[in-house]
Every structure is written in structure tokens, then in C-alpha cells.
Design a protein around this motif. Structure first.
Motif, short mmCIF file in Angstrom:
data_model
loop_
_atom_site.label_atom_id
_atom_site.label_comp_id
_atom_site.label_asym_id
_atom_site.label_seq_id
_atom_site.Cartn_x
_atom_site.Cartn_y
_atom_site.Cartn_z
N LEU A 60 -3.91 51.69 27.66
CA LEU A 60 -2.50 52.01 27.46
C LEU A 60 -2.36 53.41 26.91
O LEU A 60 -3.03 53.78 25.95
N SER A 61 -1.48 54.18 27.51
CA SER A 61 -1.23 55.53 27.02
C SER A 61 -0.33 55.49 25.79
O SER A 61 0.20 54.44 25.42
N HIS A 62 -0.14 56.63 25.18
CA HIS A 62 0.76 56.74 24.03
C HIS A 62 2.17 56.30 24.40
O HIS A 62 2.87 55.70 23.61
N ARG A 63 2.56 56.54 25.63
CA ARG A 63 3.89 56.13 26.11
C ARG A 63 4.00 54.61 26.20
O ARG A 63 4.99 54.02 25.78
N HIS A 64 2.98 53.99 26.77
CA HIS A 64 2.96 52.53 26.87
C HIS A 64 3.03 51.89 25.48
O HIS A 64 3.74 50.92 25.27
N LYS A 65 2.28 52.45 24.56
CA LYS A 65 2.24 51.90 23.21
C LYS A 65 3.61 51.97 22.54
O LYS A 65 4.04 51.01 21.90
N LEU A 66 4.31 53.08 22.72
CA LEU A 66 5.64 53.22 22.13
C LEU A 66 6.60 52.20 22.72
O LEU A 66 7.31 51.49 21.99
N VAL A 67 6.62 52.07 24.03
CA VAL A 67 7.53 51.14 24.69
C VAL A 67 7.19 49.69 24.31
O VAL A 67 8.09 48.88 24.05
N LEU A 68 5.93 49.39 24.24
CA LEU A 68 5.49 48.05 23.85
C LEU A 68 5.91 47.74 22.41
O LEU A 68 6.44 46.66 22.13
N LEU A 69 5.73 48.68 21.53
CA LEU A 69 6.11 48.47 20.14
C LEU A 69 7.62 48.37 19.97
O LEU A 69 8.11 47.57 19.18
N GLU A 70 8.36 49.13 20.74
CA GLU A 70 9.82 49.03 20.70
C GLU A 70 10.28 47.66 21.16
O GLU A 70 11.21 47.09 20.58
N ASN A 71 9.63 47.12 22.18
CA ASN A 71 9.99 45.78 22.65
C ASN A 71 9.68 44.75 21.57
O ASN A 71 10.47 43.84 21.32
N LEU A 72 8.55 44.91 20.90
CA LEU A 72 8.21 43.99 19.82
C LEU A 72 9.23 44.09 18.69
O LEU A 72 9.66 43.08 18.15
N GLU A 73 9.67 45.29 18.39
CA GLU A 73 10.67 45.49 17.34
C GLU A 73 11.97 44.75 17.66
O GLU A 73 12.57 44.11 16.80
N VAL A 74 12.38 44.81 18.92
CA VAL A 74 13.59 44.11 19.36
C VAL A 74 13.41 42.60 19.19
O VAL A 74 14.31 41.91 18.69
N LYS A 75 12.27 42.09 19.59
CA LYS A 75 12.01 40.64 19.47
C LYS A 75 11.97 40.20 18.01
O LYS A 75 12.48 39.14 17.65
N LEU A 76 11.37 41.03 17.15
CA LEU A 76 11.31 40.69 15.73
C LEU A 76 12.68 40.72 15.08
O LEU A 76 12.94 39.98 14.12
N ALA A 77 13.58 41.55 15.59
CA ALA A 77 14.93 41.64 15.04
C ALA A 77 15.79 40.44 15.42
O ALA A 77 16.82 40.19 14.80
N ASP A 78 15.36 39.69 16.42
CA ASP A 78 16.09 38.51 16.88
C ASP A 78 15.55 37.28 16.15
O ASP A 78 14.44 36.81 16.45
N PRO A 79 16.30 36.74 15.19
CA PRO A 79 15.80 35.59 14.42
C PRO A 79 15.61 34.33 15.26
O PRO A 79 14.93 33.40 14.83
N THR A 80 16.17 34.29 16.46
CA THR A 80 16.03 33.11 17.31
C THR A 80 14.89 33.23 18.31
O THR A 80 14.61 32.25 19.02
N TYR A 81 14.26 34.39 18.39
CA TYR A 81 13.18 34.56 19.37
C TYR A 81 12.02 33.63 19.01
O TYR A 81 11.55 33.60 17.88
N ASP A 82 11.54 32.90 20.00
CA ASP A 82 10.47 31.91 19.82
C ASP A 82 9.11 32.53 20.13
O ASP A 82 8.70 32.61 21.28
N PHE A 83 8.42 32.98 19.10
CA PHE A 83 7.09 33.57 19.29
C PHE A 83 6.05 32.51 19.63
O PHE A 83 5.03 32.83 20.22
#
Length: 138
Positions: A60-83
Motif C-alpha cells: 500500500l502506498s502512502h495514498r492508500h494508507k491515508l484513504v484506508l485510515l480515513e475510512n476507519l476514522e469514519v467507521k469509528l465515529a459511527d457508534p452503531t457500526y458493527d466491527f
């Protein structure tokens, strides 16, 4: 458009990028033996797993890592997301975890919170580099 590192299609920053390497199907005697000593519910084991496996993604490039982490941040901000659903394996799929209890972690959200915290630290330079770029050229 950011492309998948393996396929000629748009990159999908699914959270499985973080835990897919724990699938030991047809590798039980190699990767399975290597991973079965870890307990993902144990704080020390969890950090070791994340540092060694979840964040060591050289494809994964630096770009992939940023986009992946941003997606994780969105999921973590959603208290209903089922991990937990990420750890559930469909019995019709050719997939398996190193140990049976991996499909029912005590705190699957906590596992991903730890991934997020450590990724910010481990990927710091990559994230800074990607953040400074113009995304329209990706």
C-alpha cells in the motif's frame, strides 16, 4: 483515481485490508501456527499483532494508507457500526482464523481503535506526505 494495488480498478478502502492477513485458510500449518500463540483480546498481544501484521502493508502506498485510515476514522465515529461482523466467517467461504475465539472478540471496536491509534504513529510520515498532495492527481 486511486487504484487497487493488485487490480486495475478503483481502490476500495475496506477494513479487511487491516485484518485479512489473519485468514489462515490453507495455511494452518504455517501462518496458523505463527498466529495461534496470540490472543487478540490481550492488550499486549493485540498491539504486537497490529504492529507486525495489520500495519506492515508494503504493497500500500502512502495514498492508500491515508484513504484506508480515513475510512476507519469514519467507521469509528459511527457508534452503531458493527466491527464484529468483520471477524465473522461465512461457513460457505474458504476462510478461517488462527483460533476459534477470533470470530467473537470481546471488543472488536477496541481492536480497530487500537489499529487507528497505532497507524497514526507508525504511518506518520506516509500520512503527512499523502495529506500534502493534491488528491485530484491520484
Amino acid at each position: 483515481m486511486l487504484k487497487d494495488p493488485f487490480l486495475n480498478e478503483p481502490f476500495d478502502p475496506r477494513l479487511m485490508w487491516f485484518i485479512g492477513m489473519f485468514d489462515v485458510y490453507d495455511r494452518e500449518e504455517t501462518r496458523g501456527v505463527e498466529l495461534e500463540v496470540y490472543n487478540p483480546d490481550d492488550t499486549g498481544d493485540r498491539e504486537a499483532l497490529i504492529r507486525k501484521y495489520c500495519l506492515d502493508l508494503p504493497y500500500l502506498s502512502h495514498r492508500h494508507k491515508l484513504v484506508l485510515l480515513e475510512n476507519l476514522e469514519v467507521k469509528l465515529a459511527d457508534p452503531t457500526y458493527d466491527f464484529q461482523h468483520l471477524f465473522e466467517i461465512d461457513p460457505c467461504e474458504a476462510a478461517s482464523w488462527p483460533r476459534e475465539e477470533w470470530d467473537s472478540l470481546e471488543n472488536p471496536r477496541g481492536f480497530f481503535e487500537e489499529i487507528y491509534k497505532l497507524a497514526i504513529e507508525v504511518w506518520e510520515l506516509d500520512l503527512a506526505k499523502a495529506s500534502s498532495e493534491d488528491r485530484s492527481i491520484w
